[in-house]
Design an enzyme around this catalytic site. Structure first.
Site, PDB file in Angstrom:
ATOM      1  N   ALA A 147       7.943   1.427   5.258  1.00 32.78           N
ATOM      2  CA  ALA A 147       7.890  -0.015   5.024  1.00 32.78           C
ATOM      3  C   ALA A 147       8.451  -0.375   3.657  1.00 32.78           C
ATOM      4  O   ALA A 147       9.162  -1.378   3.506  1.00 32.78           O
ATOM      5  CB  ALA A 147       6.447  -0.510   5.153  1.00 32.78           C
ATOM      6  N   ASP A 148       8.145   0.436   2.646  1.00 36.54           N
ATOM      7  CA  ASP A 148       8.625   0.124   1.301  1.00 36.54           C
ATOM      8  C   ASP A 148      10.149   0.138   1.238  1.00 36.54           C
ATOM      9  O   ASP A 148      10.755  -0.725   0.586  1.00 36.54           O
ATOM     10  CB  ASP A 148       8.031   1.095   0.282  1.00 36.54           C
ATOM     11  CG  ASP A 148       8.221   2.569   0.664  1.00 36.54           C
ATOM     12  OD1 ASP A 148       8.607   2.855   1.815  1.00 36.54           O
ATOM     13  OD2 ASP A 148       7.963   3.433  -0.204  1.00 36.54           O
ATOM     14  N   VAL A 184      -0.742  -2.234  -4.575  1.00 37.74           N
ATOM     15  CA  VAL A 184      -0.487  -3.391  -5.428  1.00 37.74           C
ATOM     16  C   VAL A 184      -0.827  -4.657  -4.654  1.00 37.74           C
ATOM     17  O   VAL A 184      -0.359  -4.853  -3.527  1.00 37.74           O
ATOM     18  CB  VAL A 184       0.986  -3.433  -5.894  1.00 37.74           C
ATOM     19  CG1 VAL A 184       1.226  -4.676  -6.742  1.00 37.74           C
ATOM     20  CG2 VAL A 184       1.332  -2.180  -6.677  1.00 37.74           C
ATOM     21  N   ASN A 204      -0.693   4.205  -5.227  1.00 40.76           N
ATOM     22  CA  ASN A 204      -1.359   2.959  -5.614  1.00 40.76           C
ATOM     23  C   ASN A 204      -1.166   1.878  -4.569  1.00 40.76           C
ATOM     24  O   ASN A 204      -0.200   1.909  -3.800  1.00 40.76           O
ATOM     25  CB  ASN A 204      -0.804   2.439  -6.962  1.00 40.76           C
ATOM     26  CG  ASN A 204      -1.146   3.341  -8.124  1.00 40.76           C
ATOM     27  OD1 ASN A 204      -2.305   3.607  -8.400  1.00 40.76           O
ATOM     28  ND2 ASN A 204      -0.125   3.824  -8.816  1.00 40.76           N
ATOM     29  N   ASN A 222       1.478   5.483  -1.380  1.00 44.83           N
ATOM     30  CA  ASN A 222       0.727   6.733  -1.324  1.00 44.83           C
ATOM     31  C   ASN A 222      -0.153   6.941  -2.549  1.00 44.83           C
ATOM     32  O   ASN A 222      -1.204   7.577  -2.457  1.00 44.83           O
ATOM     33  CB  ASN A 222       1.686   7.918  -1.191  1.00 44.83           C
ATOM     34  CG  ASN A 222       2.318   7.992   0.181  1.00 44.83           C
ATOM     35  OD1 ASN A 222       1.640   8.156   1.183  1.00 44.83           O
ATOM     36  ND2 ASN A 222       3.632   7.859   0.240  1.00 44.83           N
ATOM     37  N   ASP A 278      13.879   3.929  -5.987  1.00 40.25           N
ATOM     38  CA  ASP A 278      12.469   3.536  -6.093  1.00 40.25           C
ATOM     39  C   ASP A 278      11.662   4.720  -6.624  1.00 40.25           C
ATOM     40  O   ASP A 278      11.567   5.762  -5.985  1.00 40.25           O
ATOM     41  CB  ASP A 278      11.940   3.103  -4.724  1.00 40.25           C
ATOM     42  CG  ASP A 278      10.552   2.458  -4.813  1.00 40.25           C
ATOM     43  OD1 ASP A 278       9.906   2.560  -5.872  1.00 40.25           O
ATOM     44  OD2 ASP A 278      10.125   1.858  -3.817  1.00 40.25           O
ATOM     45  N   ALA A 319       0.842  -1.197   0.000  1.00 37.15           N
ATOM     46  CA  ALA A 319       0.000   0.000   0.000  1.00 37.15           C
ATOM     47  C   ALA A 319       0.876   1.245   0.000  1.00 37.15           C
ATOM     48  O   ALA A 319       1.458   1.610   1.030  1.00 37.15           O
ATOM     49  CB  ALA A 319      -0.931  -0.005   1.211  1.00 37.15           C
ATOM     50  N   THR A 325       6.365  24.587 -26.353  1.00 41.24           N
ATOM     51  CA  THR A 325       6.172  24.518 -24.899  1.00 41.24           C
ATOM     52  C   THR A 325       6.176  23.090 -24.386  1.00 41.24           C
ATOM     53  O   THR A 325       6.832  22.777 -23.375  1.00 41.24           O
ATOM     54  CB  THR A 325       4.845  25.202 -24.521  1.00 41.24           C
ATOM     55  OG1 THR A 325       4.896  26.570 -24.921  1.00 41.24           O
ATOM     56  CG2 THR A 325       4.608  25.130 -23.009  1.00 41.24           C
TER      57      THR A 325
END
Length: 265
Positions: free
Chosen positions: A109-110, A13, A11, A9, A130, A7, A187
């Protein structure tokens, strides 16, 4: 089979794994208000498309950097899969690695999961990049200890801030610029050059500084959804592992299961 849930911020998975091999994965936008029932309806349909059922899931592990999302994911596990979810970093699934920083409790955690997986897959000193909501650069030393790192705004976040703050700038898709020129003629091209090649330069510069500070050779492992976009445009990546965090969850679960089995024996 293990249902590993990462989980983040932006998405969440969900991945079905068996013996640490990913069999299927699905992604949904993170919304802490989403209920366990909503997750279950969505997952049940996806499981059926893969020829699976809820009965195939015998364990669940959750890694999250969004505390408000945790409760409903735990309810999903107990109510619809009939198992109590393991939470990465807690209880039997404590990290089991040295978090050699000033505030170990603040390590996401990630980042801890990426450390576990990267050290298991590669030896020596490592720099793990990451690409998520933020882009993080993490130093994992040759012993497997997490030594700290860098947090930079993610590519999508940077682009969103640019568009939001400048009324006349359009929204553009993130992709490689059409040419190698860094002088844009309109631009949209100028924005893309600034975001894309600016990001490449940032990565290369920060990795060079980290390697100089380490003082030893260090492999660079890239993960996250945007890693493949940059892989062909820079030579700093030694390897791209799109599912590094999920691999870390599966490894953490396997290690906890082996430890429990030994204790019972």
């Amino acid at each position: 089979m293990l249902l590993a849930i990462d989980a983040g911020n932006t998405n969440i998975v969900f991945a079905l794994t068996e013996e640490q091999e990913i069999k299927a994965r699905w992604r949904i936008a993170t919304d802490p208000r989403r209920t366990a029932d909503e997750y279950a309806v969505w997952l049940n349909q996806l499981l059926q498309l893969e020829g699976r059922t809820r009965d195939d899931v015998t364990a669940v592990i959750i890694g999250t950097v969004v505390p408000r999302a945790l409760h409903n994911l735990q309810v999903l596990s107990s109510k619809y899969f009939g198992v109590e979810a393991e939470v990465a970093g807690q209880g039997t699934t404590e990290w089991g690695i040295a978090l050699d920083v000033e505030e170990p409790g603040s390590v996401g955690a990630d980042r801890a999961l990426n450390t576990i997986a990267a050290h298991a897959l590669y030896k020596g000193d490592l720099i793990v990049i990451d690409f998520g909501t933020a882009t993080t650069f993490d130093l994992v030393d040759y012993t497997g200890a997490y030594k700290g790192g860098i947090i930079a705004p993610g590519l999508n976040l940077s682009l969103e801030a640019l568009v939001s703050a400048a009324a006349k700038l359009p929204r553009i898709a993130i992709e490689r610029p059409r040419t190698n020129s860094v002088v844009g003629r309109n631009t949209e091209d100028q924005m893309l050059i600034g975001v894309f090649w600016g990001y490449v330069s940032m990565m290369e510069g920060l990795v060079a500084r980290m390697r100089a500070e380490i003082g030893r050779p260090a492999k660079v492992i890239a993960t996250g959804g945007l890693a493949t976009i940059f892989d062909a445009q820079t030579d700093i990546f030694d390897s791209v592992e799109p599912d590094l965090t999920i691999q870390g969850l599966a490894m953490l679960h396997a290690r906890a299961h082996m430890s429990t089995t030994r204790d019972q024996g």
